[in-house]
Motif scaffolding. Structure first.
Motif, PDB file in Angstrom:
ATOM      1  N   MET A   1      47.394  37.482  33.946  1.00  0.00           N
ATOM      2  CA  MET A   1      46.617  38.656  34.299  1.00  0.00           C
ATOM      3  C   MET A   1      45.221  38.274  34.779  1.00  0.00           C
ATOM      4  O   MET A   1      44.770  38.761  35.790  1.00  0.00           O
ATOM      5  CB  MET A   1      46.531  39.602  33.100  1.00  0.00           C
ATOM      6  CG  MET A   1      45.590  40.727  33.359  1.00  0.00           C
ATOM      7  SD  MET A   1      45.909  42.415  32.873  1.00  0.00           S
ATOM      8  CE  MET A   1      47.583  42.732  32.814  1.00  0.00           C
ATOM      9  N   ILE A   2      44.492  37.427  34.058  1.00  0.00           N
ATOM     10  CA  ILE A   2      43.121  37.071  34.434  1.00  0.00           C
ATOM     11  C   ILE A   2      43.133  36.094  35.604  1.00  0.00           C
ATOM     12  O   ILE A   2      43.789  35.064  35.557  1.00  0.00           O
ATOM     13  CB  ILE A   2      42.360  36.496  33.222  1.00  0.00           C
ATOM     14  CG1 ILE A   2      42.185  37.595  32.172  1.00  0.00           C
ATOM     15  CG2 ILE A   2      41.016  35.914  33.649  1.00  0.00           C
ATOM     16  CD1 ILE A   2      41.598  37.121  30.862  1.00  0.00           C
ATOM     17  N   ALA A  68      32.938  39.924  32.283  1.00  0.00           N
ATOM     18  CA  ALA A  68      34.099  40.629  32.822  1.00  0.00           C
ATOM     19  C   ALA A  68      34.992  39.630  33.541  1.00  0.00           C
ATOM     20  O   ALA A  68      34.512  38.779  34.281  1.00  0.00           O
ATOM     21  CB  ALA A  68      33.653  41.720  33.790  1.00  0.00           C
ATOM     22  N   PHE A  69      36.290  39.758  33.296  1.00  0.00           N
ATOM     23  CA  PHE A  69      37.286  38.916  33.953  1.00  0.00           C
ATOM     24  C   PHE A  69      37.859  39.665  35.146  1.00  0.00           C
ATOM     25  O   PHE A  69      38.143  40.860  35.058  1.00  0.00           O
ATOM     26  CB  PHE A  69      38.414  38.563  32.983  1.00  0.00           C
ATOM     27  CG  PHE A  69      37.956  37.776  31.794  1.00  0.00           C
ATOM     28  CD1 PHE A  69      37.621  36.433  31.912  1.00  0.00           C
ATOM     29  CD2 PHE A  69      37.851  38.380  30.553  1.00  0.00           C
ATOM     30  CE1 PHE A  69      37.199  35.702  30.820  1.00  0.00           C
ATOM     31  CE2 PHE A  69      37.429  37.661  29.446  1.00  0.00           C
ATOM     32  CZ  PHE A  69      37.106  36.317  29.579  1.00  0.00           C
ATOM     33  N   ARG A  70      38.049  38.956  36.247  1.00  0.00           N
ATOM     34  CA  ARG A  70      38.618  39.551  37.462  1.00  0.00           C
ATOM     35  C   ARG A  70      40.133  39.629  37.337  1.00  0.00           C
ATOM     36  O   ARG A  70      40.796  38.662  36.967  1.00  0.00           O
ATOM     37  CB  ARG A  70      38.214  38.717  38.683  1.00  0.00           C
ATOM     38  CG  ARG A  70      38.666  39.286  40.003  1.00  0.00           C
ATOM     39  CD  ARG A  70      38.046  38.561  41.197  1.00  0.00           C
ATOM     40  NE  ARG A  70      37.705  37.167  40.975  1.00  0.00           N
ATOM     41  CZ  ARG A  70      38.509  36.136  41.234  1.00  0.00           C
ATOM     42  NH1 ARG A  70      39.714  36.346  41.723  1.00  0.00           N
ATOM     43  NH2 ARG A  70      38.107  34.909  41.022  1.00  0.00           N
ATOM     44  N   VAL A  71      40.662  40.810  37.634  1.00  0.00           N
ATOM     45  CA  VAL A  71      42.106  41.050  37.663  1.00  0.00           C
ATOM     46  C   VAL A  71      42.426  41.806  38.953  1.00  0.00           C
ATOM     47  O   VAL A  71      41.517  42.231  39.663  1.00  0.00           O
ATOM     48  CB  VAL A  71      42.585  41.860  36.424  1.00  0.00           C
ATOM     49  CG1 VAL A  71      42.317  41.110  35.128  1.00  0.00           C
ATOM     50  CG2 VAL A  71      41.950  43.244  36.376  1.00  0.00           C
ATOM     51  N   THR A  72      43.694  41.995  39.228  1.00  0.00           N
ATOM     52  CA  THR A  72      44.079  42.794  40.386  1.00  0.00           C
ATOM     53  C   THR A  72      44.099  44.274  40.006  1.00  0.00           C
ATOM     54  O   THR A  72      44.139  44.634  38.820  1.00  0.00           O
ATOM     55  CB  THR A  72      45.476  42.406  40.906  1.00  0.00           C
ATOM     56  OG1 THR A  72      46.442  42.779  39.911  1.00  0.00           O
ATOM     57  CG2 THR A  72      45.554  40.910  41.225  1.00  0.00           C
ATOM     58  N   LYS A  77      45.949  48.546  36.171  1.00  0.00           N
ATOM     59  CA  LYS A  77      46.757  49.730  35.864  1.00  0.00           C
ATOM     60  C   LYS A  77      47.655  49.481  34.650  1.00  0.00           C
ATOM     61  O   LYS A  77      47.956  50.398  33.896  1.00  0.00           O
ATOM     62  CB  LYS A  77      47.607  50.135  37.073  1.00  0.00           C
ATOM     63  CG  LYS A  77      46.804  50.785  38.178  1.00  0.00           C
ATOM     64  CD  LYS A  77      47.640  51.066  39.397  1.00  0.00           C
ATOM     65  CE  LYS A  77      48.510  52.272  39.213  1.00  0.00           C
ATOM     66  NZ  LYS A  77      49.182  52.672  40.471  1.00  0.00           N
ATOM     67  N   GLU A  78      48.059  48.238  34.449  1.00  0.00           N
ATOM     68  CA  GLU A  78      48.937  47.868  33.335  1.00  0.00           C
ATOM     69  C   GLU A  78      48.179  47.254  32.157  1.00  0.00           C
ATOM     70  O   GLU A  78      48.776  46.786  31.198  1.00  0.00           O
ATOM     71  CB  GLU A  78      49.994  46.872  33.821  1.00  0.00           C
ATOM     72  CG  GLU A  78      50.832  47.361  34.992  1.00  0.00           C
ATOM     73  CD  GLU A  78      51.607  48.624  34.672  1.00  0.00           C
ATOM     74  OE1 GLU A  78      52.102  48.740  33.522  1.00  0.00           O
ATOM     75  OE2 GLU A  78      51.700  49.508  35.551  1.00  0.00           O
ATOM     76  N   LEU A 124      38.105  43.772  31.661  1.00  0.00           N
ATOM     77  CA  LEU A 124      38.984  43.428  32.773  1.00  0.00           C
ATOM     78  C   LEU A 124      38.519  44.317  33.913  1.00  0.00           C
ATOM     79  O   LEU A 124      38.362  45.532  33.741  1.00  0.00           O
ATOM     80  CB  LEU A 124      40.446  43.714  32.433  1.00  0.00           C
ATOM     81  CG  LEU A 124      41.022  42.930  31.250  1.00  0.00           C
ATOM     82  CD1 LEU A 124      42.444  43.383  30.962  1.00  0.00           C
ATOM     83  CD2 LEU A 124      40.960  41.438  31.495  1.00  0.00           C
ATOM     84  N   MET A 125      38.305  43.719  35.083  1.00  0.00           N
ATOM     85  CA  MET A 125      37.669  44.454  36.173  1.00  0.00           C
ATOM     86  C   MET A 125      38.294  44.066  37.506  1.00  0.00           C
ATOM     87  O   MET A 125      38.649  42.902  37.707  1.00  0.00           O
ATOM     88  CB  MET A 125      36.174  44.102  36.156  1.00  0.00           C
ATOM     89  CG  MET A 125      35.275  44.994  36.908  1.00  0.00           C
ATOM     90  SD  MET A 125      33.564  44.554  36.465  1.00  0.00           S
ATOM     91  CE  MET A 125      32.739  45.979  37.083  1.00  0.00           C
TER      92      MET A 125
END
Length: 153
Positions: A1-2, A68-72, A77-78, A124-125
């Protein structure tokens, strides 16, 4: 995820002096408001937030214990399901009572928050593509509200 680091924060005494300093370092200015300014570390991927205020000298300030960790977008959404699967509880942000991920159109990003075992604030961002006509909106939206708004343009 991250996928990487989205943002880190630093407390500063004088925002104007700090803006000048970080500009000299070659970081590209992203945006500012009354007491914060953001500079791109890697444009479109990560930035540093500068938070003006003297309170960090005598008491806790969020910029001292937050990353903050970058996610898609799809991962965010999940994110509540993912956090639950690893036995981590999401927490509300600021005055919000909901832990649901939310979108900030004026910043072009979305977030969900949680804490580490020591009470450090983690996030998560992801970046959100915001149509020009919605970039002025400072209200926060759930994913459902946002997707409905955008689909009606």
């Amino acid at each position: 995820m991250i996928k990487g680091l989205y943002e880190a924060h630093l407390p500063v005494r004088n925002l104007e002096i700090s803006i000048e300093f970080y500009s000299k370092l070659g970081l590209k200015f992203a945006w500012r408001d009354e007491d914060t300014a953001f500079f791109w570390i890697e444009e479109g991927k990560s930035w540093v937030g500068l938070w003006e205020g003297r309170e960090y000298e005598t008491q806790y300030h969020p910029s001292l214990r937050h990353i903050a960790f970058r996610v898609t977008y799809e991962d965010l959404k999940e994110s509540l399901q993912w956090l639950k699967s690893i036995q981590v509880e999401a927490v509300p942000f600021g005055n919000r009572t909901s832990v649901e991920p939310f979108i900030r159109p004026h910043q072009g990003n979305a977030s969900v928050y949680f804490d580490d075992p020591d009470g450090n604030s983690l996030e998560l961002m992801c970046f959100v593509d915001v149509p020009d006509e919605l970039k002025h909106i400072t209200e926060k939206f759930t994913f459902g509200e946002w997707e409905n708004l955008v689909s009606n343009l």
